[in-house]
Design a protein around this motif. Structure first.
Motif, short mmCIF file in Angstrom:
data_model
loop_
_atom_site.label_atom_id
_atom_site.label_comp_id
_atom_site.label_asym_id
_atom_site.label_seq_id
_atom_site.Cartn_x
_atom_site.Cartn_y
_atom_site.Cartn_z
N TYR A 1 -17.11 41.83 44.37
CA TYR A 1 -17.08 43.30 44.32
C TYR A 1 -18.01 43.89 43.25
CZ TYR A 1 -15.40 48.11 43.92
OH TYR A 1 -15.34 49.47 43.86
N PRO A 2 -18.01 43.35 42.01
CA PRO A 2 -18.91 43.93 41.00
C PRO A 2 -20.39 43.87 41.41
CG PRO A 2 -17.28 42.53 39.96
CD PRO A 2 -17.17 42.28 41.44
N LYS A 3 -20.75 42.88 42.20
CA LYS A 3 -22.15 42.73 42.62
C LYS A 3 -22.51 43.63 43.80
CE LYS A 3 -21.88 37.77 41.55
NZ LYS A 3 -22.13 36.40 42.06
N MET A 4 -21.49 44.09 44.53
CA MET A 4 -21.76 44.76 45.80
C MET A 4 -21.31 46.21 45.86
SD MET A 4 -20.85 41.59 48.38
CE MET A 4 -21.99 42.06 49.68
N ARG A 5 -20.56 46.66 44.86
CA ARG A 5 -19.94 47.98 44.99
C ARG A 5 -20.94 49.13 45.00
NH1 ARG A 5 -16.81 47.93 39.18
NH2 ARG A 5 -18.63 47.62 37.85
N GLU A 6 -22.11 48.95 44.37
CA GLU A 6 -23.08 50.04 44.31
C GLU A 6 -24.26 49.83 45.25
OE1 GLU A 6 -24.16 50.61 40.25
OE2 GLU A 6 -22.11 51.13 39.62
N GLN A 7 -24.17 48.86 46.14
CA GLN A 7 -25.25 48.62 47.08
C GLN A 7 -25.35 49.76 48.10
OE1 GLN A 7 -27.45 46.01 47.03
NE2 GLN A 7 -26.48 45.32 45.14
N LYS A 8 -26.56 50.23 48.33
CA LYS A 8 -26.77 51.34 49.27
C LYS A 8 -27.00 50.84 50.69
CE LYS A 8 -26.54 54.17 45.82
NZ LYS A 8 -25.28 54.92 45.60
N GLU B 1 -26.22 47.45 53.56
CA GLU B 1 -25.36 46.30 53.81
C GLU B 1 -26.07 45.03 53.38
OE1 GLU B 1 -23.41 45.85 57.53
OE2 GLU B 1 -22.92 47.97 57.72
N LYS B 2 -25.37 44.21 52.63
CA LYS B 2 -25.92 42.93 52.17
C LYS B 2 -24.98 41.83 52.64
CE LYS B 2 -27.88 42.52 48.11
NZ LYS B 2 -28.11 42.39 46.65
N PHE B 3 -25.55 40.87 53.35
CA PHE B 3 -24.76 39.75 53.89
C PHE B 3 -25.02 38.53 53.02
CE2 PHE B 3 -23.78 36.17 56.61
CZ PHE B 3 -22.70 36.60 57.37
N ASN C 1 -20.88 43.94 52.57
CA ASN C 1 -20.34 45.22 52.12
C ASN C 1 -20.54 46.31 53.16
OD1 ASN C 1 -23.21 44.99 51.49
ND2 ASN C 1 -22.99 47.04 50.62
N HIS C 2 -19.71 47.34 53.07
CA HIS C 2 -19.90 48.55 53.85
C HIS C 2 -20.18 49.69 52.86
CE1 HIS C 2 -17.67 47.42 57.86
NE2 HIS C 2 -18.79 46.76 57.67
N GLY D 1 -15.38 47.11 50.70
CA GLY D 1 -15.58 48.56 50.71
C GLY D 1 -15.43 49.12 49.30
N ASP D 2 -15.00 50.35 49.20
CA ASP D 2 -14.85 51.01 47.91
C ASP D 2 -13.47 50.70 47.34
OD1 ASP D 2 -15.04 52.58 45.70
OD2 ASP D 2 -14.99 54.50 46.76
N GLY D 3 -13.42 49.65 46.50
CA GLY D 3 -12.17 49.29 45.85
C GLY D 3 -11.19 48.57 46.75
N ARG D 4 -11.62 48.14 47.92
CA ARG D 4 -10.74 47.42 48.84
C ARG D 4 -11.56 46.50 49.73
NH1 ARG D 4 -9.62 51.64 53.38
NH2 ARG D 4 -11.30 53.14 53.00
#
Length: 229
Positions: A118-125, A127-129, A178-179, A215-218
């Motif tokens: 989550y820390p690596k993906m939460r601010e991604q604009k 989708e990163k697989f 991420n979404h 997603g955002d916090g979940r």
């Protein structure tokens, strides 16, 4: 022609130090030959093996490892570049002596994956697989970004996922993406990609343990949702 002036490339291939190292291993080479592979070239007056033999007549291995760049440059035939190469090799050897491998991160649940990613993906604009490759103890061997952009079956192809799995001798794989919308609910495309990769894993004998959507916090675990079987 003097032996010291014969270029290494003029020797038969089976007699060249680098080729012998590849074929027989580094233990089959002399100290001068090993050092010669590091330095690569000699000078107009002598080939690299002759140069290295002369260096090792002035310094034994221990002394050479302790010599700084300025001291090494006092040796005829050793310039700044070669002195730096020698110093770098011995510094790597010293660091190896004190190297302690960090314990691999073990995955026990979907929450472990979420906490890690989550820390690596939460601010991604976009989708990163990402694929996590695991050993038989569910410890992470490697983390790899497979694609960036809208997720679909043409972008996330099984060969891209399983190529590294085979190279790393992975026992299993976990997929994460991420979404950016913040809603981790799986789309139809997410489910199709997951099912395709699960089938590919079965053919290769590599388990797909889960596909986590962040997603955002979940997050959502597609295994918990019944799409990874």
């Amino acid at each position: 022609m003097e032996v010291s002036k014969i270029r290494i490339h003029d020797l038969p291939e089976e007699e060249r130090p680098r080729e012998r190292l590849i074929k027989n291993g580094p233990e089959s080479l002399s100290n001068a030959e090993l050092l010669g592979i590091v330095l690569r070239t000699g000078s107009r007056e002598e080939n690299v093996i002759s140069l290295c033999s002369r260096i090792l007549m002035e310094y034994n291995i221990k002394q050479l490892s302790l010599a700084n760049v300025s001291k090494l440059m006092q040796v005829n035939g050793i310039g700044k570049a070669k002195a730096a190469q020698i110093a770098a090799v011995f510094e790597l050897a010293r660091r190896l002596e004190t190297f302690v491998e960090e314990p691999k991160r073990k995955i026990s649940s979907p929450k472990d994956i979420y906490t890690l990613m989550y820390p690596k993906m939460r601010e991604q604009k976009k989708e990163k697989f990402i694929t996590l490759y695991l050993d038989t103890k569910n410890q992470i061997l490697k983390e790899e970004v497979v694609s960036i952009g809208s997720l679909n079956a043409s972008i996330v192809h099984p060969r891209e996922v399983f190529k590294s799995a085979l190279m790393e001798s992975s026992a299993s794989v976990i997929m994460v993406h991420n979404h950016p919308s913040g809603d981790p609910s799986p789309s139809r495309e997410d489910i199709m990609v997951t099912e395709k990769l699960v089938e590919g894993g079965k053919l290769l004998g590599i388990d797909i343990l889960d596909h986590i959507i962040i997603g955002d916090g979940r997050y959502v675990s597609l295994k918990d949702e019944g799409f990874v079987k």
